[in-house]
Design an enzyme around this catalytic site. Structure first.
Site, mmCIF file in Angstrom:
data_model
loop_
_atom_site.group_PDB
_atom_site.id
_atom_site.type_symbol
_atom_site.label_atom_id
_atom_site.label_comp_id
_atom_site.label_asym_id
_atom_site.label_seq_id
_atom_site.Cartn_x
_atom_site.Cartn_y
_atom_site.Cartn_z
ATOM 1 N N TYR A 147 0.822 -1.217 0.000
ATOM 2 C CA TYR A 147 0.000 0.000 0.000
ATOM 3 C C TYR A 147 0.854 1.266 0.000
ATOM 4 C CZ TYR A 147 -4.730 -1.809 0.955
ATOM 5 O OH TYR A 147 -5.955 -2.397 0.877
ATOM 6 N N LYS A 202 3.228 -15.034 3.450
ATOM 7 C CA LYS A 202 3.400 -15.775 2.194
ATOM 8 C C LYS A 202 4.900 -16.013 2.042
ATOM 9 C CE LYS A 202 1.708 -17.660 -1.560
ATOM 10 N NZ LYS A 202 0.790 -18.814 -1.564
ATOM 11 N N ASP A 234 -3.015 -18.082 1.751
ATOM 12 C CA ASP A 234 -4.030 -18.835 0.996
ATOM 13 C C ASP A 234 -4.694 -19.866 1.908
ATOM 14 O OD1 ASP A 234 -1.542 -20.087 1.077
ATOM 15 O OD2 ASP A 234 -1.669 -20.929 -0.944
ATOM 16 N N ASP A 258 -6.301 -6.591 4.603
ATOM 17 C CA ASP A 258 -7.451 -5.988 3.910
ATOM 18 C C ASP A 258 -8.393 -7.091 3.442
ATOM 19 O OD1 ASP A 258 -9.003 -3.983 2.556
ATOM 20 O OD2 ASP A 258 -8.060 -4.617 0.681
ATOM 21 N N ASP A 262 -12.210 -8.582 5.406
ATOM 22 C CA ASP A 262 -13.530 -8.621 4.752
ATOM 23 C C ASP A 262 -14.098 -10.033 4.811
ATOM 24 O OD1 ASP A 262 -13.466 -5.925 3.988
ATOM 25 O OD2 ASP A 262 -14.219 -6.354 1.967
HETATM 26 C C1 IPM Z 1 -10.328 -0.854 4.126
HETATM 27 C C2 IPM Z 1 -10.607 -0.318 2.754
HETATM 28 C C3 IPM Z 1 -9.450 0.580 2.345
HETATM 29 C C4 IPM Z 1 -8.202 -0.278 2.287
HETATM 30 C C5 IPM Z 1 -9.652 1.371 1.049
HETATM 31 C C6 IPM Z 1 -10.929 2.179 1.070
HETATM 32 C C7 IPM Z 1 -8.481 2.249 0.757
HETATM 33 O O1 IPM Z 1 -10.811 -1.375 1.859
HETATM 34 O O2 IPM Z 1 -10.193 -0.040 5.064
HETATM 35 O O3 IPM Z 1 -10.254 -2.071 4.280
HETATM 36 O O4 IPM Z 1 -7.925 -0.925 1.264
HETATM 37 O O5 IPM Z 1 -7.484 -0.320 3.279
HETATM 38 MG MG MG Z 2 -10.868 -3.275 2.770
#
Ligand code: IPM
Ligand code: MG
Length: 368
Positions: A147, A202, A234, A258, A262
Site C-alpha cells: 500500500y 506468504k 491462501d 485488507d 472482509d
Molecule cells: C479498508 C478499505 C481501504 C483499504 C480502502 C478504502 C483504501 O478497503 O479499510 O479495508 O484498502 O485499506
Molecule cells: Mg478493505
C-alpha cells in the site's frame, strides 16, 4: 465546520467527526446521537473528507480536515468512495483520504474484531455450528506493505495518463521496526484474550513475508506465555471458512489484512455490524465501520448504523479511556438485537425491519 460541546468538570475530549461519502453521513449521525445521549464531556468538530471534500475543496483530504484530525484525541470516520470518482487521478480519489490519514497520523495498528452475535447466527452464509460463538481479532498492519511501497506507477505516461502502458508496478516492503511494533501489538492483545497468535504470511514465495515471519518469531520469544503459529495466506483464507473458531488473534500485513478482514467480517453475517480501530503509538485513534460507503443504498435511510455505533464504543474504550461508557453502548446494541430490531442487511423472517434512524433511536432508548 459544525460544533457541539458538552461542558463538565472532567477533561473535554476532542473528536474529529469525518462522515465522508455515501452512507457515511447517515451512519455517523446515528453514532453521534448515541454519544450525545451519554452526556460525556466531548467536543465534536465535523469536517468533510473523501468525495465530499473533493467537491467542496478539490481534494479528498483538505489541509483543514487533516489539521482537525491531528489535533483531536480521536477521529470518528464514516466511509469514503463513489464510483463516480473512478476516473480521477489516483491522488484525488476519495480512498486517498483514508490512506492519507493513516499515514499522517501514523495509525499503524488496525483492530478488526469479527464477532458473531448470538442473535445473528442465522444471518451468516456458513452453518450455525461453524460460527456460533465466533470471536476473532484481526490485527492488520496499516501503514506499510505494498500500500505504501515505493516506487509505484506505470511506465511511459502520456499527459499524466497511461494509454497502452507496457507495465505497471507497486513495490512490497516492510522495515524491521514496522514488523516489530505490530508483532508487539498482537502479542499484547493475545495476552488479554486466549494467548494465541496466528501470523499470516506468504513466506514460501515472498521475501518480504519471510522477513515478516522471522521477525514475528523473534518478537514472540519475549512472550513465552503466548502460543504462536504461522500460516500462509491462501491457507488462512481457506481455514477462515472451514473452521473459523480455530483462530483467536490473527496478525498480518496491510494487503493480506485488507482481504482477510472482509472475509472474516462476512462470516459473522453482516459487515454492517463490525467496528474497527486504527491506533498510533500514542493511542490516538481513528474509528470507522469495517464496511464502505455503499453508494447503492446511500440516502435511502436503510443502512445499518451499528458498526459505526460500535466503533464509537471502541473509541471511548481505546482512545478516551471511558470503558464504562463503551460497555453501555455495547450492552444497548445487544438489547436492540434481542428486541428483534434489524436493518435490511441483517433482516430475517420474524424480526422487525427498521431503518437507519430508527435503529439509532432504539440504541439511545436502550442506554437508559
Ligand atoms: C479498508 C478499505 C481501504 C483499504 C480502502 C478504502 C483504501 O478497503 O479499510 O479495508 O484498502 O485499506
Ligand atoms: Mg478493505
Amino acid at each position: 465546520m459544525g460544533r457541539s460541546s458538552y461542558k463538565k468538570m472532567s477533561k473535554t475530549h476532542r473528536i474529529a467527526v469525518l462522515p465522508g461519502d455515501g452512507i457515511g453521513t447517515e451512519i455517523v449521525a446515528e453514532a453521534i446521537k448515541v454519544l450525545h445521549a451519554l452526556k460525556l464531556p466531548l467536543q465534536l468538530d465535523t469536517a468533510p473528507v473523501g468525495g465530499a471534500a473533493y467537491e467542496l475543496h478539490g481534494h479528498p483530504l483538505p489541509p483543514a480536515t487533516l489539521a482537525l484530525a491531528k489535533q483531536a484525541d480521536a477521529v470518528l470516520f464514516g466511509a469514503v468512495g463513489d464510483w463516480k470518482y473512478d476516473k480521477l487521478d489516483r491522488p484525488l480519489r476519495p480512498e486517498q483520504a483514508i490512506l492519507g490519514l493513516r499515514r499522517e497520523l501514523g495509525l499503524f495498528a488496525n483492530f478488526r474484531p469479527a464477532i458473531c452475535y448470538p442473535q445473528l447466527v442465522g444471518a451468516s452464509s456458513l452453518k450455525p455450528e461453524l460460527i456460533a460463538g465466533l470471536d476473532i481479532l484481526i490485527i492488520r498492519e496499516l501503514t506499510g506493505d505494498i500500500y505504501f511501497g515505493q516506487p509505484r506507477g506505470r511506465r511511459t505516461a502520456v499527459d499524466g495518463h497511461f494509454p497502452g502502458a507496457p507495465e505497471a508496478f507497486d513495490t512490497m516492503r516492510y522495515s524491521r521496526p514496522e514488523v516489530e511494533r505490530i508483532a508487539h501489538v498482537a502479542f499484547q492483545a493475545a495476552r488479554k484474550r486466549s494467548k494465541r497468535v496466528t501470523s499470516v504470511d506468504k513466506a514460501n514465495v515472498l521475501e518480504t513475508f519471510q522477513f515478516w515471519k522471522d521477525i514475528v518469531t523473534e518478537v514472540g520469544q519475549q512472550y513465552p506465555d503466548v502460543e504462536l503459529d504461522h500460516m500462509y495466506v491462501d491457507n488462512a483464507a481457506m481455514q477462515l471458512v472451514k473452521a473459523p473458531k480455530k483462530f483467536d488473534v490473527l496478525v498480518t500485513g496491510n494487503m493480506f489484512g485488507d482481504i482477510l478482514s472482509d472475509e472474516a467480517a462476512m462470516l459473522t453475517g453482516s459487515i454492517g455490524m463490525l467496528p474497527s480501530a486504527s491506533l498510533n503509538a500514542s493511542n490516538q485513534g481513528l474509528y470507522e465501520p469495517s464496511h464502505g460507503s455503499a453508494p447503492d443504498i446511500a440516502g435511502k435511510g436503510i443502512a445499518n448504523p451499528l458498526a459505526t455505533i460500535l466503533s464509537a464504543a471502541m473509541m471511548l474504550r481505546f482512545s478516551l479511556n471511558l470503558p464504562e461508557a463503551a460497555d453501555r453502548i455495547e450492552a444497548a446494541v445487544q438489547t436492540v438485537l434481542a428486541q428483534g430490531l434489524r436493518t435490511a442487511d441483517i433482516y430475517s423472517e420474524g424480526s422487525t425491519r427498521v431503518g437507519t434512524a430508527q435503529m439509532g433511536d432504539a440504541v439511545v432508548a436502550a442506554l437508559a
